[in-house]
Write a protein that holds these residues in place. Structure first.
Motif, PDB file in Angstrom:
ATOM      1  N   ALA A 146       0.911 -40.653 -26.491  1.00 14.96           N
ATOM      2  CA  ALA A 146       1.298 -42.024 -26.845  1.00 14.96           C
ATOM      3  C   ALA A 146       0.614 -43.092 -25.987  1.00 14.96           C
ATOM      4  O   ALA A 146       0.183 -44.124 -26.522  1.00 14.96           O
ATOM      5  CB  ALA A 146       2.819 -42.169 -26.779  1.00 14.96           C
ATOM      6  N   PRO A 147       0.473 -42.901 -24.646  1.00 13.80           N
ATOM      7  CA  PRO A 147      -0.196 -43.954 -23.861  1.00 13.80           C
ATOM      8  C   PRO A 147      -1.643 -44.208 -24.298  1.00 13.80           C
ATOM      9  O   PRO A 147      -2.138 -45.329 -24.145  1.00 13.80           O
ATOM     10  CB  PRO A 147      -0.144 -43.395 -22.430  1.00 13.80           C
ATOM     11  N   ALA A 148      -2.306 -43.184 -24.823  1.00 14.03           N
ATOM     12  CA  ALA A 148      -3.702 -43.330 -25.250  1.00 14.03           C
ATOM     13  C   ALA A 148      -3.826 -43.456 -26.765  1.00 14.03           C
ATOM     14  O   ALA A 148      -4.941 -43.571 -27.281  1.00 14.03           O
ATOM     15  CB  ALA A 148      -4.518 -42.130 -24.774  1.00 14.03           C
ATOM     16  N   ARG A 151      -5.935 -46.311 -28.568  1.00 10.85           N
ATOM     17  CA  ARG A 151      -7.377 -46.071 -28.430  1.00 10.85           C
ATOM     18  C   ARG A 151      -7.827 -44.965 -29.392  1.00 10.85           C
ATOM     19  O   ARG A 151      -8.828 -45.104 -30.093  1.00 10.85           O
ATOM     20  CB  ARG A 151      -7.665 -45.683 -26.976  1.00 10.85           C
ATOM     21  N   MET A 152      -7.087 -43.847 -29.422  1.00  9.27           N
ATOM     22  CA  MET A 152      -7.422 -42.748 -30.331  1.00  9.27           C
ATOM     23  C   MET A 152      -7.321 -43.203 -31.780  1.00  9.27           C
ATOM     24  O   MET A 152      -8.194 -42.915 -32.606  1.00  9.27           O
ATOM     25  CB  MET A 152      -6.478 -41.561 -30.091  1.00  9.27           C
ATOM     26  N   THR A 240     -17.580 -42.220 -27.342  1.00 11.04           N
ATOM     27  CA  THR A 240     -17.251 -43.594 -26.938  1.00 11.04           C
ATOM     28  C   THR A 240     -15.769 -43.779 -26.638  1.00 11.04           C
ATOM     29  O   THR A 240     -15.361 -44.866 -26.227  1.00 11.04           O
ATOM     30  CB  THR A 240     -17.639 -44.583 -28.053  1.00 11.04           C
ATOM     31  N   LEU A 241     -14.977 -42.736 -26.841  1.00  9.72           N
ATOM     32  CA  LEU A 241     -13.524 -42.908 -26.822  1.00  9.72           C
ATOM     33  C   LEU A 241     -12.993 -43.438 -25.499  1.00  9.72           C
ATOM     34  O   LEU A 241     -12.114 -44.298 -25.473  1.00  9.72           O
ATOM     35  CB  LEU A 241     -12.843 -41.570 -27.156  1.00  9.72           C
ATOM     36  N   ASP A 276      -8.910 -52.490 -30.778  1.00  9.54           N
ATOM     37  CA  ASP A 276      -9.881 -51.694 -30.029  1.00  9.54           C
ATOM     38  C   ASP A 276     -10.985 -52.565 -29.460  1.00  9.54           C
ATOM     39  O   ASP A 276     -11.498 -52.295 -28.370  1.00  9.54           O
ATOM     40  CB  ASP A 276     -10.470 -50.604 -30.921  1.00  9.54           C
ATOM     41  N   LEU A 277     -11.351 -53.626 -30.168  1.00 11.54           N
ATOM     42  CA  LEU A 277     -12.351 -54.543 -29.621  1.00 11.54           C
ATOM     43  C   LEU A 277     -11.830 -55.211 -28.350  1.00 11.54           C
ATOM     44  O   LEU A 277     -12.580 -55.411 -27.385  1.00 11.54           O
ATOM     45  CB  LEU A 277     -12.713 -55.597 -30.668  1.00 11.54           C
ATOM     46  N   ALA A 278     -10.550 -55.563 -28.350  1.00 12.02           N
ATOM     47  CA  ALA A 278      -9.958 -56.158 -27.151  1.00 12.02           C
ATOM     48  C   ALA A 278      -9.996 -55.167 -25.991  1.00 12.02           C
ATOM     49  O   ALA A 278     -10.319 -55.535 -24.849  1.00 12.02           O
ATOM     50  CB  ALA A 278      -8.524 -56.592 -27.440  1.00 12.02           C
ATOM     51  N   ARG A 279      -9.695 -53.900 -26.286  1.00  8.69           N
ATOM     52  CA  ARG A 279      -9.726 -52.871 -25.232  1.00  8.69           C
ATOM     53  C   ARG A 279     -11.137 -52.697 -24.686  1.00  8.69           C
ATOM     54  O   ARG A 279     -11.348 -52.609 -23.473  1.00  8.69           O
ATOM     55  CB  ARG A 279      -9.226 -51.540 -25.796  1.00  8.69           C
ATOM     56  N   LEU A 280     -12.125 -52.652 -25.570  1.00  6.46           N
ATOM     57  CA  LEU A 280     -13.496 -52.381 -25.155  1.00  6.46           C
ATOM     58  C   LEU A 280     -14.125 -53.542 -24.399  1.00  6.46           C
ATOM     59  O   LEU A 280     -14.961 -53.337 -23.515  1.00  6.46           O
ATOM     60  CB  LEU A 280     -14.347 -52.045 -26.385  1.00  6.46           C
TER      61      LEU A 280
END
Length: 328
Positions: A146-148, A151-152, A240-241, A276-280
């Motif tokens: 759940a924490p990841a 992203r997954m 890229t994960l 995901d863009l915000a994370r990257l």
């Protein structure tokens, strides 16, 4: 080698989805064999710390035993996913497995390796011990996956969007020919170069396909008679994960459209969500949304919806700009 035989109804019933249960169960393989799954070492390091907790280790033990290195997985533990399914629904689906199906699925795994102590106990008392196994899957998802999961999920959703476009544009033949190098489409069947030696008629039930973060070498099939037919295949761009991506230094495009928008374009060669863009990039989701709106208005990105998620991807105009800025 395995063969999956399709009727017209089966071709029409090919569907793509993300399976949180599959990722939770198959993640145990990465934990047991970090060399083979070296791309996931950042996650493996965190997961091993989680498993050092005596309470977590005790509750997860049934899942650990059924997913030992070299084991085949019982089909009921990796149920066929449908679009937008949530983990709680898949846990309920596993918990509702009839005892005779639990026994059948467990026995189907024994040609590869004998059952573990918990596996033998579950074989003897499926009704009594299945709740313990479901709890193990739930705990491992909550603690390690759940924490990841955002992203997954973003990577998996992007793959589903890509494959759905292949299916829409080129039909089942194009989808299966490009899904994995081990697959061939022969007009009315898929031939899979694998060690499973199955000859399976889908019988009008269709086929659920889901990309897998932890499915790393071949397509894995759920093909027992009482299982809904399903296949898990390696997700695209898994390398890229766990990356934290920064804009290229001295990017000429950034001087024209601004560093934030340029950074997004460099990431949008594949369909990607705002989250995901915000994370990257390290930008806030709101800032990313503002940049995407401007890029969309300028004709540099297009957007598409897949279930509850909106994906963004570069247009041809953006590709030309990127090629020029990269010296191409």
């Amino acid at each position: 080698m395995s063969e999956l035989r399709f009727s017209l109804a089966d071709v029409a019933g090919v569907r793509l989805a993300v399976s949180p249960a599959n990722e939770t169960v198959m993640s145990m393989w990465a934990l047991a064999d970090p060399v083979r799954y070296a791309v996931h070492l950042p996650w493996i390091d965190r997961a091993r710390v989680t498993l050092r907790s005596p309470e977590v280790a005790s509750r997860v033990r049934p899942l650990l035993e059924l997913t030992q290195r070299g084991c085949w997985l019982p089909d009921f533990l990796t149920p066929a996913a449908r679009p937008n399914v949530e983990m709680a629904e898949q846990l309920d689906q596993i918990a509702a497995t009839p005892p005779d199906v639990v026994v059948q699925d467990l026995l189907a795994t024994t040609p590869r390796r004998p059952l573990s102590p918990f596996g033998r106990a579950l074989l003897t008392d499926p009704r009594g011990l299945l709740p313990e196994l479901v709890d193990a899957v739930r705990v491992w998802y909550d603690e390690a996956i759940a924490p990841a999961w955002p992203r997954m999920r973003a990577l998996l959703d992007a793959d589903v969007a890509y494959r759905a476009a292949q299916l829409a544009e080129g039909g089942a033949g194009r989808l299966f020919e490009q899904l994995h190098p081990s697959l061939r489409w022969l007009g009315d069947r898929v031939v899979s170069d694998d060690p499973f030696e199955r000859d399976f008629d889908l019988r009008g039930r269709g086929l659920a396909l889901n990309p897998g973060v932890f499915t790393n070498r071949r397509v894995l099939w759920n093909l027992l008679e009482d299982s809904l037919p399903a296949g898990a295949y390696p997700v695209r761009a898994v390398g890229t994960l766990w990356e934290a991506t920064a804009p290229p230094p001295g990017d000429p495009l950034a001087r024209v459209i601004g560093p934030g928008r340029a950074a997004l374009l460099h990431l949008l060669d594949a369909a990607t969500t705002t989250t995901d863009l915000a994370r990257l990039t390290g930008m806030s989701a709101g800032n990313v949304s503002q940049h995407l709106a401007a890029l969309h208005a300028a004709g540099l990105v297009h957007r598409s919806r897949q279930g509850r998620h909106v994906f963004y991807r570069n247009t041809e105009a953006a590709t030309v700009l990127l090629r020029a800025s990269r010296g191409g």
